[in-house]
Design a protein around this motif. Structure first.
Motif, PDB file in Angstrom:
ATOM      1  N   TYR A 388    -105.956  36.486  23.424  1.00  0.00           N
ATOM      2  CA  TYR A 388    -107.162  36.739  22.629  1.00  0.00           C
ATOM      3  C   TYR A 388    -107.925  37.952  23.167  1.00  0.00           C
ATOM      4  N   MET A 391    -106.212  41.070  22.101  1.00  0.00           N
ATOM      5  CA  MET A 391    -106.450  41.344  20.686  1.00  0.00           C
ATOM      6  C   MET A 391    -107.860  41.892  20.481  1.00  0.00           C
ATOM      7  N   GLN A 392    -108.839  41.324  21.209  1.00  0.00           N
ATOM      8  CA  GLN A 392    -110.209  41.820  21.099  1.00  0.00           C
ATOM      9  C   GLN A 392    -110.308  43.264  21.580  1.00  0.00           C
ATOM     10  N   THR A 416    -105.489  38.593  14.060  1.00  0.00           N
ATOM     11  CA  THR A 416    -106.880  38.894  14.390  1.00  0.00           C
ATOM     12  C   THR A 416    -107.499  39.623  13.210  1.00  0.00           C
ATOM     13  N   TRP A 417    -108.662  39.129  12.782  1.00  0.00           N
ATOM     14  CA  TRP A 417    -109.274  39.660  11.560  1.00  0.00           C
ATOM     15  C   TRP A 417    -110.784  39.760  11.782  1.00  0.00           C
ATOM     16  N   GLU A 423    -115.511  37.010  12.716  1.00  0.00           N
ATOM     17  CA  GLU A 423    -114.513  37.495  13.668  1.00  0.00           C
ATOM     18  C   GLU A 423    -113.585  36.319  13.939  1.00  0.00           C
ATOM     19  N   TYR A 425    -109.690  34.853  15.435  1.00  0.00           N
ATOM     20  CA  TYR A 425    -108.440  34.982  16.187  1.00  0.00           C
ATOM     21  C   TYR A 425    -107.659  33.695  15.930  1.00  0.00           C
TER      22      TYR A 425
END
Length: 477
Positions: A388, A391-392, A416-417, A423, A425
């Motif tokens: 995560y 991805m962030q 991830t969107w 926000e 994940y």
């Protein structure tokens, strides 16, 4: 007591006392003690195991005095910290400030805040910005114990002062914080997680808190297993001094890490640095369900002499929750499972809403299900949170920000969107296609909207007291 708050100032008084009593009505700080087995203080810094920790954190003063080390004693690392400070000073002599050093295996990040220098040496794939955010949490936790005004005043008086004298007994609070930074998603999203609770039950608890008030009481907070149950605040709290998630993270960590706060009625000064970094609140801490100790009541006052008044508030709250059996819903409540959501091949997710009304925006919140197979072990849990974090880092990249990332490996698939509304994940089992992941995420979003009142505090209840001073004093400014 070490420090006193006088509406915007701190007074240096005396060394902290190690003596603990059941009640300390004059604002004496409780000794912050934790099981010694949780600490890496005695670890030999010459061993390979010490070098192989995924992350080291050091705190030192501008004079190079060691203050804190996550692993190993500060004395054994004094020469290492001296080298760090020499490097900082050398760069400063050239009119610059050192921020980070990168190598193939390590990222070293420096944060200088006033007279303190905080350094992270990390072997994982976190970005410089993420590591600096973690160092800020360490700094804020130190401020929560001493206040920024006092730290600055001490080093103005003596640049060689050994701050460990004032932090003695609180090292485990910093250890606990750094453990939480690695293992809790709330630090990834800079948000607070609420206990999933029926809105009617949460409202009932909030009404009980709203009725048990006294002058100078600013916040009344209920916590269960490090999750926020309810929070109510005084109406006169100024709008530009809202309670931030970081303040709650620090408060929760102090309670969790300090064994002295986990029994009886305790009274301790605590600074909430993002609310006001120069002054103390005075915290009344007591559990409503001993001996299980699952529901913790925290009452924050601006008056250091308010212990007995807040004890009366607690008594009223206790009587009300017993007569209404209001704690039963909390005792029966658990984190939800992804199996209850009905989304195919979903393993876990983090969701933080952003298109919320102003009162909701006062406190950033997120939700996530319980971590289940294959993420039950600590190692696998850290693996998922690292994923995560990666991805962030990618989706919020300063050079190339993105809105959607589809990431697939032989172990899992992560979508991830980030939009103006949320926000997200979402972790799926491997081999899930991008189209399928987006379709299932759409189902997940519908479920989250349906469950919003249960998963989030959608309004922060308020109450009104008759303050003994003018309303501006509630801002601690």
């Amino acid at each position: 007591m070490l420090l006193s708050e006088k509406r915007g100032s701190c007074e240096f008084q005396s060394e902290p006392s190690a003596d603990l009593t059941q009640k300390k009505p004059h604002g004496q700080r409780e000794d912050c003690t934790v099981d010694p087995s949780l600490s890496g203080l005695d670890e030999d810094v010459m061993t390979d195991s010490w070098r192989q920790h995924r992350k080291h954190v050091f705190v030192l003063s501008e004079a190079g005095k060691p203050i804190y080390s996550r692993f190993g004693s500060e004395e054994a690392l004094s020469s290492t910290m001296g080298v760090m400070m020499a490097l900082v000073s050398f760069i400063q002599a050239g009119g610059n400030m050192i921020k980070s050093i990168f190598s193939d295996e390590r990222t070293i990040v420096f944060l200088q805040k006033g007279p303190l220098v905080i350094v992270s040496v990390s072997a994982n794939r976190q970005s410089e910005q993420q590591l600096r955010s973690e160092l800020l949490h360490v700094y804020h936790q130190i401020v929560s114990l001493l206040t920024q005004a006092c730290i600055n005043r001490i080093f103005e008086h003596s640049k060689n002062y050994d701050l460990r004298r004032l932090l003695f007994g609180s090292e485990k609070v910093l250890d606990s914080l750094l453990d939480a930074v690695d293992s809790e998603p709330s630090f990834i999203l800079s948000a607070v997680q609420c206990l999933p609770l029926a809105s009617s039950s949460r409202d009932a608890l909030s009404r009980i808190l709203q009725k048990a008030i006294t002058p100078n009481l600013v916040f009344s907070i209920l916590i269960s297993n490090n999750l926020l149950v309810s929070i109510v605040q005084e109406k006169m709290v100024v709008e530009d001094a809202r309670l931030k998630p970081t303040d709650l993270h620090l408060l929760f960590n102090l309670i969790r890490a300090s064994s002295a706060l986990q029994s009886g009625e305790k009274w301790t000064p605590v600074c909430l640095p993002l609310f006001n970094h120069d002054c103390y609140f005075y915290a009344y801490v007591s559990y409503l369900d001993p001996p299980q100790c699952r529901v913790c009541l925290v009452l924050l006052s601006t008056d250091r002499e308010d212990f007995y008044a807040l004890a009366e508030c607690k008594k009223k709250i206790e009587e009300a929750v017993m007569s209404q059996n209001a704690l039963q819903c909390v005792a029966n409540c658990q984190l939800y499972s992804v199996d209850n959501i009905g989304v195919a091949k979903l393993r876990h997710f983090l969701y933080k809403p952003s298109d919320v009304s102003d009162h909701h925006r006062q406190l950033s919140q997120f939700t996530c299900p319980e971590m289940e197979m294959p993420y039950r072990s600590q190692e696998e849990r850290i693996h998922l949170l690292d994923l995560y974090r990666n991805m962030q880092r990618r989706i919020h990249s300063a050079s190339q920000p993105m809105k959607l990332i589809y990431h697939s490996t032989d172990r899992e698939t992560v979508l991830t969107w980030v939009t103006s509304r949320f926000e997200l994940y979402a972790c799926f089992s491997p081999l899930v296609t991008k189209r399928s992941a987006i379709r299932e995420v759409t189902r997940l979003l519908r479920w989250l909207k349906k469950e919003e009142d249960r998963l989030f505090i959608c309004s922060l209840p308020k109450y009104s007291t008759t303050p003994q001073t003018d309303s501006s004093s509630l801002s601690l400014s």
